[in-house]
Design a protein around this motif. Structure first.
Motif, short mmCIF file in Angstrom:
data_model
loop_
_atom_site.label_atom_id
_atom_site.label_comp_id
_atom_site.label_asym_id
_atom_site.label_seq_id
_atom_site.Cartn_x
_atom_site.Cartn_y
_atom_site.Cartn_z
N GLY A 271 0.86 -1.25 -0.03
CA GLY A 271 0.07 0.01 0.04
C GLY A 271 0.90 1.14 0.07
O GLY A 271 2.15 1.28 0.30
N SER A 272 0.24 2.31 -0.15
CA SER A 272 0.84 3.67 -0.35
C SER A 272 1.69 4.18 1.01
O SER A 272 2.56 4.97 1.00
CB SER A 272 -0.10 4.91 -0.62
N TRP A 273 1.26 3.46 2.04
CA TRP A 273 1.66 3.64 3.35
C TRP A 273 3.38 3.27 3.48
O TRP A 273 4.19 3.47 4.29
CB TRP A 273 1.03 3.01 4.47
N ALA A 274 3.78 2.18 2.41
CA ALA A 274 5.00 1.79 2.38
C ALA A 274 5.95 2.63 1.96
O ALA A 274 7.23 2.56 2.46
CB ALA A 274 5.05 0.60 1.78
N ALA A 275 5.55 3.82 1.33
CA ALA A 275 6.69 4.76 0.61
C ALA A 275 7.53 5.47 1.69
O ALA A 275 8.75 5.45 1.15
CB ALA A 275 5.91 5.99 -0.03
N ILE A 276 7.13 6.04 2.79
CA ILE A 276 7.92 6.50 3.79
C ILE A 276 8.88 5.50 4.32
O ILE A 276 10.00 5.75 4.51
CB ILE A 276 7.27 7.26 4.70
N ALA A 277 8.34 4.36 4.54
CA ALA A 277 9.25 3.27 5.27
C ALA A 277 10.45 2.87 4.33
O ALA A 277 11.69 2.82 4.75
CB ALA A 277 8.46 2.21 5.86
N TYR A 278 10.13 2.72 2.92
CA TYR A 278 11.19 2.23 2.00
C TYR A 278 12.05 3.63 1.80
O TYR A 278 13.31 3.31 1.98
CB TYR A 278 10.41 1.81 0.73
N GLY A 279 11.48 4.79 1.87
CA GLY A 279 12.50 5.88 1.59
C GLY A 279 13.40 6.12 2.72
O GLY A 279 14.63 6.50 2.55
N ASP A 280 12.97 5.70 3.98
CA ASP A 280 13.75 5.88 5.18
C ASP A 280 14.67 4.77 5.30
O ASP A 280 15.61 4.74 6.22
CB ASP A 280 12.80 6.03 6.46
N ALA A 282 17.81 2.75 4.81
CA ALA A 282 19.05 2.97 3.85
C ALA A 282 19.58 1.44 3.22
O ALA A 282 20.16 1.72 1.98
CB ALA A 282 20.13 3.18 5.08
N GLU A 283 19.03 0.59 3.59
CA GLU A 283 19.20 -0.68 2.89
C GLU A 283 18.68 -0.92 1.43
O GLU A 283 19.46 -1.46 0.68
CB GLU A 283 18.91 -2.01 3.60
N ILE A 284 17.42 -0.13 1.21
CA ILE A 284 16.95 -0.39 0.01
C ILE A 284 16.39 0.76 -0.60
O ILE A 284 16.11 0.95 -1.81
CB ILE A 284 15.63 -1.31 0.13
N ALA A 285 16.40 2.09 -0.11
CA ALA A 285 15.94 3.37 -0.50
C ALA A 285 16.40 3.63 -1.80
O ALA A 285 15.26 4.07 -2.49
CB ALA A 285 16.38 4.40 0.54
N ALA A 357 6.70 14.75 -2.10
CA ALA A 357 7.62 14.62 -1.10
C ALA A 357 8.73 13.34 -1.16
O ALA A 357 9.71 13.66 -0.41
CB ALA A 357 6.91 14.43 0.16
N LEU A 358 8.39 12.64 -1.97
CA LEU A 358 9.21 11.52 -2.32
C LEU A 358 9.65 11.32 -3.89
O LEU A 358 9.08 10.43 -4.57
CB LEU A 358 8.83 10.25 -1.85
N PRO A 359 10.37 12.31 -4.58
CA PRO A 359 10.33 12.47 -5.77
C PRO A 359 10.94 11.16 -6.54
O PRO A 359 10.94 10.96 -7.68
CB PRO A 359 10.96 13.80 -6.25
N GLN A 360 12.11 10.53 -5.74
CA GLN A 360 12.43 9.37 -6.30
C GLN A 360 11.84 8.21 -6.63
O GLN A 360 11.99 7.49 -7.52
CB GLN A 360 13.85 9.10 -5.29
N TYR A 361 10.58 8.31 -6.31
CA TYR A 361 9.51 7.14 -6.39
C TYR A 361 8.65 7.61 -7.51
O TYR A 361 8.01 8.84 -7.27
CB TYR A 361 9.00 6.61 -5.35
N GLU A 362 7.87 6.52 -8.03
CA GLU A 362 7.15 7.11 -9.24
C GLU A 362 5.47 6.83 -8.21
O GLU A 362 4.63 6.03 -8.66
CB GLU A 362 7.08 6.12 -9.98
#
Length: 423
Positions: A271-280, A282-285, A357-362
């Motif tokens: 879900g869209s809630w995962a975006a901030i967790a993945y962005g934060d 460091a292992e996968i961002a 807020a997280l332009p690195q992701y689509e």
């Protein structure tokens, strides 16, 4: 920016309106007057990743209300509603807490929630489908906080190493299955996808993509007996059988998402809630991105849902609790959630800031998913049949029961539970 489509909201509204038509008792709000002195309000949430934004929201409210202190309490989702039920029964539930669609009607009908119609919540500020979702017996009990859709996250490094093209709009189930196979490397303990037994993230979407439904729009009939539902389930069980996903036992021993976070799974729907967790993380961002869900026979529909802020009708500080529930879903709070990339806020006109807020992701794919989104399946007592769903499908996922046989059993048991709701 794209807004929530009439089609998506109409589906949500139809689902909510049907179950709201069922008879239930009204809630009692108890004393509504302000205490006048110093007040501490407990605020129960279930996502540690969202706590920083909730702290900012609490601080903004405290600045406007210097006599009020907000105590944020985080309980993991897995235990959240069990703990809430126990606390509510014992009269010790938080003053304000998060609520979801599947559980809302039980709490509203049992007098646990205070109505928010007079708390400054303007229904016009939110998608009508979410207002309908949190309305019971003609009263609004939940202030829409956010909404979420589902998309396909993928590990670019694993795709590059395997020479597989990244997922993109127009990808079909066949493309998805082929990529999963190509990305699987048994020797390295690497899998193409985690075909977990997750409803919202996985099979609720694929059932809709096959042209089926989990439950009828009026919340009275199971959809699990249809060929379309079977196709939606077999998409995932076939991936496990083919070896393109960890087994059910492996995903019981290890959280399915952990396979993705550790680079052992190339694709993971979330879900869209995962975006901030993945962005934060460091292992996968820097090695992941997100794409639309693959298309089934009838499209690439995503489930849509949204969290609501509710006030405890039994709170010793009901007036303050209602005021904070309304504030935590208001425009200022929405901007905080959006600008920090925390979640897609429900407040109209604030969603684009979340994408930016997280332009690195689509992340636009989550907003675009609204165009064909389908409502999260609910009924008056959703948990009565989701417990059956979990038990039966765990046997299907493990391979102990064939999907066709399992779904026939599930449809019959679920229908009995739905029929009991009408009595």
């Amino acid at each position: 920016m794209p807004r929530t489509s009439r089609r998506a909201l109409g589906a949500l509204a139809a689902s909510a309106a049907a179950v709201l038509a069922l008879s239930a008792c009204s809630s009692s709000t108890g004393g509504e007057s302000s205490s006048g002195g110093d007040v501490t309000l407990s605020y129960a949430i279930w996502d540690e990743n969202q706590k920083p934004a909730m702290e900012d929201i609490a601080a903004a409210f405290e600045k406007e209300n210097p006599n009020v202190t907000i105590d944020i309490q985080v309980t993991p989702y897995k235990e959240y509603f069990t703990k809430l039920q126990t606390a509510a029964t014992g009269g010790s539930a938080a003053d304000v807490f998060w609520m979801n669609g599947p559980n809302f009607q039980l709490y509203a009908s049992n007098g646990q929630l205070a109505p928010l119609d007079d708390a400054g919540v303007d229904a016009a500020d939110y998608p009508q489908g979410l207002i309908d979702l949190y309305t019971f017996d003609g009263k609004l009990y939940g202030a829409p906080k956010d909404f979420d859709t589902v998309a396909l996250w993928y590990n670019k490094a694993l795709f590059d190493a395997a020479g597989v093209e990244y997922p993109s709009a127009g990808w079909t189930w066949d493309d998805f299955i082929a990529a999963a196979a190509a990305l699987t490397d048994p020797a390295a303990g690497q899998f193409g996808v985690a075909a977990s037994q997750y409803g919202q993230e996985n099979f609720y979407n694929s059932i809709a993509q096959a042209g089926g439904e989990v439950i009828s729009a009026d919340g009275t009939e199971s959809g699990y007996g249809s060929p379309e539902a079977l196709a939606g389930i077999e998409l995932w069980t076939d991936l496990i059988e083919a070896g393109s996903s960890p087994t059910a036992q492996q995903m019981t021993d290890t959280n399915p998402e952990d396979f993705f976070l550790s680079g052992k799974v190339a694709m993971f729907q979330n879900g869209s809630w995962a975006a901030i967790a993945y962005g934060d993380n460091a292992e996968i961002a820097d090695s992941v991105d997100v794409a639309p869900l693959p298309e089934g026979p009838e499209g690439n529909q995503s489930v849509i849902h949204g969290v609501g802020n509710v006030a405890n009708a039994k709170s010793a500080h009901v007036a303050e609790a209602k005021a904070f529930a309304a504030f935590a879903s208001g425009e200022e709070a929405a901007k905080i959630q959006a600008e920090t990339g925390t979640v897609i806020p429900a407040f109209n006109g604030t969603q684009q800031a979340w994408v930016d807020a997280l332009p690195q992701y689509e992340l636009q794919v989550y907003i675009d998913a609204l165009e064909t989104a389908v409502p999260y399946p609910v009924s008056k007592n959703t948990s009565a049949w989701t417990s059956i769903e979990s038990e039966v499908l765990s046997q299907v996922w493990s391979g102990a029961v064939a999907p066709k046989e399992g779904l026939k059993d599930l449809a019959e048991q679920m229908q009995a539970a739905l029929d009991a709701e009408q009595e």
